[in-house]
Design a protein around this motif. Structure first.
Motif, short mmCIF file in Angstrom:
data_model
loop_
_atom_site.label_atom_id
_atom_site.label_comp_id
_atom_site.label_asym_id
_atom_site.label_seq_id
_atom_site.Cartn_x
_atom_site.Cartn_y
_atom_site.Cartn_z
N ASP A 24 -15.87 38.16 -20.20
CA ASP A 24 -16.86 37.52 -21.07
C ASP A 24 -16.22 36.58 -22.09
OD1 ASP A 24 -19.22 38.32 -20.00
OD2 ASP A 24 -19.57 39.97 -21.39
N LEU A 25 -15.01 36.11 -21.80
CA LEU A 25 -14.33 35.21 -22.72
C LEU A 25 -13.97 33.88 -22.08
CD1 LEU A 25 -11.86 37.65 -24.53
CD2 LEU A 25 -13.93 36.59 -25.48
N GLU A 26 -14.02 33.81 -20.77
CA GLU A 26 -13.57 32.60 -20.09
C GLU A 26 -14.24 32.50 -18.73
OE1 GLU A 26 -9.26 30.92 -20.18
OE2 GLU A 26 -9.39 32.13 -18.36
N LEU A 27 -14.56 31.25 -18.35
CA LEU A 27 -15.08 30.98 -17.02
C LEU A 27 -14.04 30.17 -16.27
CD1 LEU A 27 -17.63 31.21 -15.17
CD2 LEU A 27 -18.23 28.92 -15.96
N CYS A 28 -13.62 30.67 -15.11
CA CYS A 28 -12.60 29.99 -14.31
C CYS A 28 -13.24 29.45 -13.03
CB CYS A 28 -11.46 30.94 -13.96
SG CYS A 28 -10.21 30.20 -12.88
N LEU A 29 -13.06 28.17 -12.78
CA LEU A 29 -13.51 27.54 -11.54
C LEU A 29 -12.28 27.20 -10.71
CD1 LEU A 29 -15.44 26.03 -9.59
CD2 LEU A 29 -15.22 24.04 -11.10
N LEU B 85 -20.73 32.83 -19.69
CA LEU B 85 -21.87 32.02 -19.28
C LEU B 85 -22.96 32.08 -20.34
CD1 LEU B 85 -22.16 33.02 -15.53
CD2 LEU B 85 -21.58 30.77 -16.41
N PRO B 86 -23.68 30.96 -20.57
CA PRO B 86 -24.81 31.01 -21.50
C PRO B 86 -25.81 32.08 -21.10
CG PRO B 86 -24.34 28.75 -20.87
CD PRO B 86 -23.51 29.63 -19.97
N LEU C 152 -14.91 29.56 -30.07
CA LEU C 152 -13.67 30.31 -29.81
C LEU C 152 -12.50 29.46 -30.29
CD1 LEU C 152 -14.50 31.66 -26.24
CD2 LEU C 152 -14.57 32.91 -28.39
N HIS C 153 -12.12 29.64 -31.55
CA HIS C 153 -11.20 28.71 -32.19
C HIS C 153 -9.79 28.78 -31.64
CE1 HIS C 153 -9.36 32.00 -34.50
NE2 HIS C 153 -10.57 32.50 -34.61
N ALA C 154 -9.42 29.85 -30.96
CA ALA C 154 -8.04 30.00 -30.48
C ALA C 154 -7.88 29.65 -29.01
CB ALA C 154 -7.55 31.42 -30.72
N GLN C 155 -8.95 29.19 -28.34
CA GLN C 155 -8.88 28.92 -26.91
C GLN C 155 -9.23 27.47 -26.62
OE1 GLN C 155 -11.20 32.93 -26.04
NE2 GLN C 155 -10.51 32.03 -24.14
#
Length: 415
Positions: free
Chosen positions: A397-402, A327-328, A305-308
């Protein structure tokens, strides 16, 4: 397959996991509509997304149950199976169910429900590569397709970390950073680095891979502009520039990023203390859990994800770490604490063998634990300290937030 529940869903109309299809039977059952090519695109799109149900014998516009004549049920099912086998590559495995649903007059009509799983593979259908977004299929553009291949098990054939980085050369790798990977009795430098997938030497020229650039260059963002961490600390409870206390763009080889991000949190977190019978500290966060969270974000994020980039936000009551990528494959939010499924297998392997931890009090020998108990420890120790279980969220489906919640600090008496 509950008919009552299915009818409730049909009445509400199509969504991201429900597709309705009316079947037209022509020439005494010899020809069926919709067209097989278009249907293959719809089925593959659902498998390339999160799976779902496709109900045959229901009008998608009126949501009326039109049914399939009983004498043609087997013909329709054979036709459907052939589409999944012959017009989708690799073949899409579905489960079919024959049900009876009431039409507008209350008469029961036969329908076929195709249960499409979230596939382990990326499927090409008659007209290309599609993914279901909302209640429609969308053709995947090259960047979306590359991410999906990387997320799913086909990435094990050609792992993203092993790809050569355009315009990077062997001389861009830092000699001191390379030294940790070299052993005097394991062969020449090129052979050892190629064995660890830090370079690719298959075409006769030693070129850095993505893993090599991330670990062995002084500034990976020269080639991979997303390979950094943005860290911001706020005095309040929201992302307000007026309440910003500290900010840092953290760059460098990945191990340096991990340590700099950890020191950023430790520097900005509040630690209260009491001295009734000796000093007692009350830190906002368990430092071992924070360190584990940062390591996981760096090791498991999606570098395609080159822009994140990774974003770390500190607030008065919580710490948030946003890591690019879903997630994988095969891993869910529910199974994270019990399973270890690394997205970046090379990074995870090297972190667990070549990167000892010198920070006192973290209880870690290396950056990563091969046993896969890190998330379990993170959740346990953070909840023990704050009384609230940390929360993982998957965002589109683009980011995982903890989110790790801060310990409520005691009200200290004036000395």
């Amino acid at each position: 397959m509950n008919p009552i529940h299915l009818m409730q869903r049909i009445r509400l109309g199509e969504d991201s996991t429900l597709e309705l299809k009316q079947i037209h039977i022509k020439d005494a059952g010899k020809n069926l509509e919709p067209h097989p090519d278009g249907l293959s695109d719809e089925l593959a799109a659902m498998g390339n997304a999160n799976g779902g149900l496709m109900v045959f014998g229901v009008d998608d516009k009126t949501r009326a149950v039109t049914g399939i004549p009983a004498e043609h049920l087997d013909r329709v099912e054979t036709w459907l199976t052939a589409i999944c086998t012959d017009r989708i590559k690799p073949p899409l495995e579905i489960a079919t169910h024959h049900l009876e649903l009431p039409d507008a007059s209350g008469q029961l009509q036969a329908v076929i429900v195709a249960e499409v799983p979230r596939s382990l593979w990326v499927h090409q259908s008659a007209n290309g590569y599609f993914k279901r977004i909302g209640h429609a299929k969308r053709e995947m553009q090259p960047d979306m397709l590359a991410r999906l291949f990387q997320q799913r098990s086909q990435a094990r054939i050609v792992r993203f970390e092993e790809q050569v980085v355009p315009k990077a050369r062997f001389d861009d790798l830092d000699a001191l950073l390379l030294r940790r990977f070299l052993k005097p009795d394991q062969g020449d430098v090129i052979t050892q680095l190629a064995r660890l997938h830090l370079i690719d030497n298959r075409e006769g020229e030693a070129l850095p891979t993505i893993a090599g650039v991330l670990l062995c260059t002084l500034d990976p963002t020269k080639w991979l502009r997303n390979a950094e961490i943005l860290a911001v600390a706020h005095s309040g409870l929201r992302n307000d520039p007026n309440e910003q206390l500290d900010a840092q763009e953290i760059r460098g080889p990945l191990d340096r990023q991990i340590l700099d991000a950890f020191h950023f949190v430790r520097r900005n977190m509040t630690t209260a203390a009491r001295k009734p019978l000796g000093r007692v500290d009350y830190p906002q966060y368990h430092l071992g859990a924070v360190f584990e969270a940062i390591v996981n974000a760096v090791a498991h994020r999606d570098y395609s994800l080159h822009a994140q980039r990774i974003r770390l936000f500190m607030f008065a009551d919580r710490l948030e770490i946003h890591s690019p990528g879903a997630l994988p494959n095969t891993l869910s939010l529910e199974s994270m604490s019990r399973l270890s499924v690394p997205r970046n297998e090379i990074l995870a392997s090297l972190f667990s063998r070549y990167y000892p931890v010198d920070e006192v009090g973290l209880g870690k020998s290396y950056l990563m634990d091969r046993r896969g108990f890190g998330v379990e420890m993170l959740l346990r120790e953070s909840e023990k300290l704050s009384g609230k279980l940390p929360k993982y969220e998957s965002i589109s489906d683009l980011e995982l937030c903890l989110t790790i919640y801060a310990q409520s600090l005691p009200v200290l008496e004036n000395p």
